[in-house]
Design a protein around this motif. Structure first.
Motif, PDB file in Angstrom:
ATOM      1  N   GLY A 119      11.587 -35.277  44.354  1.00  0.00           N
ATOM      2  CA  GLY A 119      11.784 -35.279  45.353  1.00  0.00           C
ATOM      3  C   GLY A 119      13.666 -35.026  44.434  1.00  0.00           C
ATOM      4  N   LEU A 120      14.506 -34.337  45.008  1.00  0.00           N
ATOM      5  CA  LEU A 120      15.989 -34.054  44.494  1.00  0.00           C
ATOM      6  C   LEU A 120      16.711 -34.412  45.837  1.00  0.00           C
ATOM      7  N   ASN A 121      17.881 -35.737  44.884  1.00  0.00           N
ATOM      8  CA  ASN A 121      19.001 -35.412  45.235  1.00  0.00           C
ATOM      9  C   ASN A 121      19.985 -35.880  44.812  1.00  0.00           C
ATOM     10  N   GLU A 122      20.982 -36.307  44.670  1.00  0.00           N
ATOM     11  CA  GLU A 122      22.478 -36.852  43.761  1.00  0.00           C
ATOM     12  C   GLU A 122      21.679 -38.321  42.990  1.00  0.00           C
ATOM     13  N   ASP A 123      21.339 -39.026  43.307  1.00  0.00           N
ATOM     14  CA  ASP A 123      20.870 -40.162  42.586  1.00  0.00           C
ATOM     15  C   ASP A 123      19.919 -39.494  41.564  1.00  0.00           C
ATOM     16  N   VAL A 124      18.599 -38.814  42.124  1.00  0.00           N
ATOM     17  CA  VAL A 124      18.060 -38.168  41.263  1.00  0.00           C
ATOM     18  C   VAL A 124      19.150 -37.082  39.638  1.00  0.00           C
ATOM     19  N   VAL A 125      19.956 -36.969  40.500  1.00  0.00           N
ATOM     20  CA  VAL A 125      21.051 -36.003  39.074  1.00  0.00           C
ATOM     21  C   VAL A 125      22.018 -36.931  38.863  1.00  0.00           C
ATOM     22  N   ARG A 126      21.710 -38.302  38.975  1.00  0.00           N
ATOM     23  CA  ARG A 126      22.636 -39.194  38.513  1.00  0.00           C
ATOM     24  C   ARG A 126      21.517 -39.602  36.935  1.00  0.00           C
ATOM     25  N   PHE A 127      20.503 -40.163  37.283  1.00  0.00           N
ATOM     26  CA  PHE A 127      19.410 -41.063  36.822  1.00  0.00           C
ATOM     27  C   PHE A 127      19.284 -40.033  35.440  1.00  0.00           C
ATOM     28  N   ILE A 128      19.143 -38.592  35.796  1.00  0.00           N
ATOM     29  CA  ILE A 128      18.505 -37.394  34.273  1.00  0.00           C
ATOM     30  C   ILE A 128      19.928 -37.347  33.903  1.00  0.00           C
ATOM     31  N   SER A 129      20.998 -37.525  34.455  1.00  0.00           N
ATOM     32  CA  SER A 129      21.932 -37.823  32.865  1.00  0.00           C
ATOM     33  C   SER A 129      22.553 -39.129  32.462  1.00  0.00           C
ATOM     34  N   ALA A 130      21.861 -40.356  33.430  1.00  0.00           N
ATOM     35  CA  ALA A 130      22.221 -41.307  32.225  1.00  0.00           C
ATOM     36  C   ALA A 130      21.266 -41.875  31.406  1.00  0.00           C
ATOM     37  N   LYS A 131      20.035 -41.136  31.988  1.00  0.00           N
ATOM     38  CA  LYS A 131      18.817 -40.811  31.416  1.00  0.00           C
ATOM     39  C   LYS A 131      19.146 -40.815  29.597  1.00  0.00           C
ATOM     40  N   LYS A 132      20.481 -39.581  29.714  1.00  0.00           N
ATOM     41  CA  LYS A 132      20.350 -38.992  28.398  1.00  0.00           C
ATOM     42  C   LYS A 132      21.767 -39.630  28.539  1.00  0.00           C
ATOM     43  N   ASN A 133      23.105 -40.057  28.732  1.00  0.00           N
ATOM     44  CA  ASN A 133      23.103 -41.196  28.458  1.00  0.00           C
ATOM     45  C   ASN A 133      24.806 -40.005  28.449  1.00  0.00           C
ATOM     46  N   GLU A 134      24.857 -39.085  29.298  1.00  0.00           N
ATOM     47  CA  GLU A 134      25.627 -38.140  29.089  1.00  0.00           C
ATOM     48  C   GLU A 134      27.597 -38.500  29.499  1.00  0.00           C
ATOM     49  N   PRO A 135      27.833 -38.004  28.998  1.00  0.00           N
ATOM     50  CA  PRO A 135      29.612 -38.070  28.698  1.00  0.00           C
ATOM     51  C   PRO A 135      29.560 -38.203  30.465  1.00  0.00           C
ATOM     52  N   GLU A 136      30.863 -38.297  31.250  1.00  0.00           N
ATOM     53  CA  GLU A 136      31.414 -38.154  32.140  1.00  0.00           C
ATOM     54  C   GLU A 136      31.498 -36.176  32.384  1.00  0.00           C
ATOM     55  N   PHE A 137      32.025 -35.517  31.854  1.00  0.00           N
ATOM     56  CA  PHE A 137      32.466 -34.953  32.831  1.00  0.00           C
ATOM     57  C   PHE A 137      30.810 -33.130  32.586  1.00  0.00           C
ATOM     58  N   MET A 138      29.900 -34.692  31.757  1.00  0.00           N
ATOM     59  CA  MET A 138      27.999 -33.710  31.944  1.00  0.00           C
ATOM     60  C   MET A 138      27.873 -33.876  33.505  1.00  0.00           C
ATOM     61  N   LEU A 139      28.066 -34.676  33.903  1.00  0.00           N
ATOM     62  CA  LEU A 139      27.430 -35.601  35.179  1.00  0.00           C
ATOM     63  C   LEU A 139      27.927 -35.219  36.119  1.00  0.00           C
ATOM     64  N   GLU A 140      29.181 -34.514  35.938  1.00  0.00           N
ATOM     65  CA  GLU A 140      30.278 -34.008  36.942  1.00  0.00           C
ATOM     66  C   GLU A 140      29.797 -32.796  37.273  1.00  0.00           C
ATOM     67  N   TRP A 141      29.654 -31.970  35.968  1.00  0.00           N
ATOM     68  CA  TRP A 141      29.213 -30.325  36.538  1.00  0.00           C
ATOM     69  C   TRP A 141      28.007 -30.295  37.017  1.00  0.00           C
ATOM     70  N   ARG A 142      27.453 -31.730  36.577  1.00  0.00           N
ATOM     71  CA  ARG A 142      26.023 -31.262  37.120  1.00  0.00           C
ATOM     72  C   ARG A 142      26.032 -31.592  38.802  1.00  0.00           C
ATOM     73  N   LEU A 143      26.785 -32.154  39.278  1.00  0.00           N
ATOM     74  CA  LEU A 143      26.585 -33.152  40.758  1.00  0.00           C
ATOM     75  C   LEU A 143      27.643 -31.751  41.329  1.00  0.00           C
ATOM     76  N   ARG A 144      28.737 -31.310  40.872  1.00  0.00           N
ATOM     77  CA  ARG A 144      29.377 -29.762  41.459  1.00  0.00           C
ATOM     78  C   ARG A 144      28.051 -28.905  41.642  1.00  0.00           C
ATOM     79  N   ALA A 145      27.109 -28.840  40.468  1.00  0.00           N
ATOM     80  CA  ALA A 145      26.406 -27.466  40.437  1.00  0.00           C
ATOM     81  C   ALA A 145      25.702 -27.757  41.720  1.00  0.00           C
ATOM     82  N   PHE A 146      24.953 -28.869  41.967  1.00  0.00           N
ATOM     83  CA  PHE A 146      24.139 -30.139  42.966  1.00  0.00           C
ATOM     84  C   PHE A 146      24.817 -29.749  44.267  1.00  0.00           C
TER      85      PHE A 146
END
Lengths: 481, 254
Positions: free
Chosen positions: A32-59
């Protein structure tokens, strides 16, 4: 020629040699794919904020997009909600050396004939091995460090070089570019990051081996290579994948940036699982690869040998922005069994005196369908731009197809664009000629096909060329008695 | 060396050879002549084992072995060579590489050790001298961009390299001007020896001015209807085939 096609039938029926699955405990996210999944992936990788924001915009952008329908390929609709978007081999801490790497994983590499140890010593190639989604071994770091080269998993680069990642990610392939690029930007798992400092010639060829292994897990590699002024790098990418039952989606993005006088040579040998004779279980390879010749006199060269995947959708391209910059595309694409490939390139000439070369060699066997799709675009200011394109197709047997879709857009009358195309059939008469000289049929086919692909193989680094040749032979191997 | 007994063969439903008998001893040169469509090239293809040609009856013994039972590459290994009427082009494969593969494949079949590069090149130089070929030949892709004459010379060069026991020359003279014809014939003659045989298939007599046969056979409607010595070729040139065909159709006893 009235002769039967028995020989050829036999030849094109071969089985994938690298089919097995390694049992490694993996940590897999539910489908499944939703915003939470994107957040999960980013969190798993302990990514900085800009990365998460970029991923969410892309999503969010991806949600509004539709799958492209224009490629000349056919497949059942993909349920993007039935795919799991994260899978990583379980590990305690990042391994510091090969000793810490799961032995089973190393065994898998051995089976593929790419033992890391040997690679390190014999080939002098630094290997950044991607197993599923997480890089597990990085070698030769020290030598590279001395040269000031950064070569690491992109998940690491977002921490060690956030300013570079933030600046360049999506700068060549924005997430708005296409459906799969958007998807990749939202959920990319890992990939390689390369940065070559000004005036530096990378002391070794860089290489990554990819491998899909967890069941039903999409792989979303993201690679970013930046060559600063006057620098050079040769990057090798190769992969094989184990036999599977379900189709697997692979949507990678590769971005290259070459500054003034810089040169990037990117070579790929691709052998994803092609599926069985009916095309079942093969990989869907929907890739966006693009290079930007940003500065004057920069050069980007793509060389690819594609033998795998059930479906390939891939157009490594070059944007020739800097004056006097050069773009090259050399490709061998094989479709056997029921494989379908729609592949080619785009050369976008923006700067003055820009030059591009396209050499595409398609080989269709079995019931494979091979399409070349290429665009040569000459912009208004691209005075004296040049392009030479050569697209050859070879047919083996009578149930396969070859198609060519060349597009040319000219907005500057000083441009010179040449296009040559041929279609040939590997003849029973060529094979018979070799037989009559004592050469067995399989050897004859290998010889004929390798001769046909020579121009492309010559572009590959030596050891890679040998590997590519072998792969091609294996791909067309049959049960010839 | 070669013994063909009542060979009946054709392509699909089309029967072309209707019972050929022919015996070739070591060292002999036989010529097969005949009008168009008499089955000359079919005979060459059947001997070499081309796919698509079916043998319905008869047998072919090559040094006592059942030739028809062997794959084309095995026949080559046994020492049968066919110089093609239309040699094919193999783009991107250089002639040296092709030849080395061929020579070593045949050597392997014969249980001989493969030649390494040095030994191979030595052999090449030796054979090239015989045929007076330019060095550049070797670097070019097999037959690609070759003129008609070059292609035929390349066939004879390959024949020299592979040292066959029996060479079948299928219309080697077709498409050659007189100088090229002489050069090719000279090459063939130099390869003549007491233990090697040749089967020369030709439509015209002129080749036989240069490659002088021991026997001349006339093939008509898939059968050998007349056999003679080398003078028969000259007679055919002068009188054509009609008189033989007539004799054949109306036996003397009638």
């Amino acid at each position: 020629m009235s002769s039967s096609t028995d020989t050829i039938d036999k030849l094109v029926k071969n089985e994938y040699k690298y089919g097995w699955t390694t049992e490694i405990e993996s940590e897999t996210l539910d489908a499944g794919l939703n915003e939470d999944v994107v957040r999960f992936i980013s969190a798993k990788k302990n990514e900085p904020e800009f990365m998460l924001e970029w991923r969410l915009r892309a999503f969010r952008h991806w949600e509004k997009m539709a799958e492209p329908k224009w490629p000349h390929v056919h497949y059942p609709p993909i349920d993007f909600q039935a795919i799991s978007y994260y899978s990583a081999p379980k590990k305690k801490e990042g391994p510091k050396s090969l000793d810490e790497v799961d032995p089973k994983l190393l065994e898998t590499y051995e089976k593929l004939g790419i033992p890391l140890e040997e690679q390190k010593m014999l080939a002098g190639v630094a290997v950044d091995a991607v197993f599923d989604s997480v890089s597990v071994a990085t070698t030769f770091k020290e030598t590279l460090q001395k040269a000031g080269v950064v070569f690491c998993p992109i998940s690491e680069a977002v921490h060690s070089h956030p300013e570079l990642v933030e600046k360049y990610i999506g700068s060549v392939v924005p997430y708005t570019d296409n459906f799969y690029a958007a998807l990749n930007s939202a959920v990319f798992s890992d990939g390689s990051f390369v940065w070559i400092p000004k005036g530096t010639r990378c002391p070794m060829e860089l290489s990554t081996y990819f491998r899909i292994n967890a069941r039903n897990t999409g792989q979303f590699e993201r690679t970013l290579i930046i060559c600063e002024e006057g620098s050079y790098v040769s990057y090798l990418e190769g992969c094989t994948a184990p036999m599977r039952d379900e189709n697997q989606l692979h949507a990678a993005v590769v971005e290259l940036v070459a500054h003034t006088d810089a040169e990037i040579k990117y070579s790929t040998v691709q052998n994803w699982y092609p599926g069985d004779e009916e095309g079942r279980g093969g990989i869907y390879n929907f890739v966006t690869k693009r290079g930007l010749c940003k500065g004057p006199r920069s050069k980007i060269s793509w060389t690819q040998v594609e033998t795998g995947s059930a479906i390939t959708w891939k157009y490594p391209s070059v944007i020739l922005q800097g004056d006097d910059s050069i773009g090259e595309f050399y490709s061998v694409a094989v479709t056997n069994l029921k494989q379908q490939a729609d592949t080619g390139t785009k050369m976008v000439h923006i700067g003055k005196n820009t030059r591009s070369t396209i050499v595409s060699k398609g080989i269709s066997a079995g019931r494979g369908q091979n399409s070349y799709r290429g665009l040569v675009q000459i912009h208004k200011n691209a005075t004296n731009a040049r392009n030479f394109s050569q697209c050859d197709s070879m047919l083996i047997g009578d149930q396969c197809g070859a198609h060519t879709f060349p597009y040319i857009e000219l907005k500057n009358s000083s441009a010179k664009v040449e296009h040559e195309a041929t279609t040939s059939k590997i003849g029973e008469d060529q094979i018979f000629y070799c037989n009559q000289r004592g050469i067995e049929t399989q050897d004859a086919v290998n010889m004929i096909v390798n001769g046909y692909c020579k121009e492309v193989f010559q572009q590959l680094p030596m050891e890679f060329a040998v590997e590519a040749q072998k792969l091609l032979n294996v791909s067309l191997e049959g049960s010839v008695g | 060396m070669l013994e063909i007994k009542n060979l009946v063969a054709g392509v699909e439903d089309n029967q072309i050879l209707n019972g050929i008998d022919l015996k070739i001893n070591p060292g002999e040169v036989h010529a097969i002549m005949g009008p168009n469509g008499s089955g000359k090239s079919t005979l060459a293809q059947v001997l070499a084992g081309r796919d698509g040609y079916e043998v319905h009856e008869g047998e072919v013994l090559f040094d006592g072995k059942d030739l028809l039972d062997l794959a084309p590459e095995e026949r080559a290994g046994e020492g049968l060579f066919l110089a093609f009427q239309y040699p094919v082009e193999i783009p991107g494969v250089n002639t040296t590489y092709f030849l080395k593969s061929a020579v070593n494949a045949v050597r392997k079949y014969r249980g001989l050790p493969e030649l390494d590069s040095t030994e191979f090149l030595k052999l090449v130089r030796e054979k090239m001298k015989i045929l007076e070929l330019p060095q550049s030949f070797l670097k070019r892709p097999v037959n690609e961009g070759f003129s008609g004459g070059e292609k035929k010379r390349n066939e004879i060069f390959q024949m020299a390299m592979l040292e066959p026991k029996l060479a079948v020359l299928d219309e080697t003279d077709s498409g050659l001007d007189i100088d090229a014809l002489k050069a090719v014939a000279e090459g063939v003659n130099r390869l003549r020896s007491p233990d090697r045989s040749q089967l020369v298939i030709t439509h015209y007599q002129r080749l036989l001015d240069y490659i002088v046969p021991d026997f001349v056979h006339v093939l008509y409607k898939g059968k050998i209807i007349h056999t003679g010595g080398k003078e028969l070729a000259l007679e055919l040139e002068e009188r054509g085939y009609d008189w033989i065909i007539k004799e054949h159709n109306e036996p003397v006893t009638a």
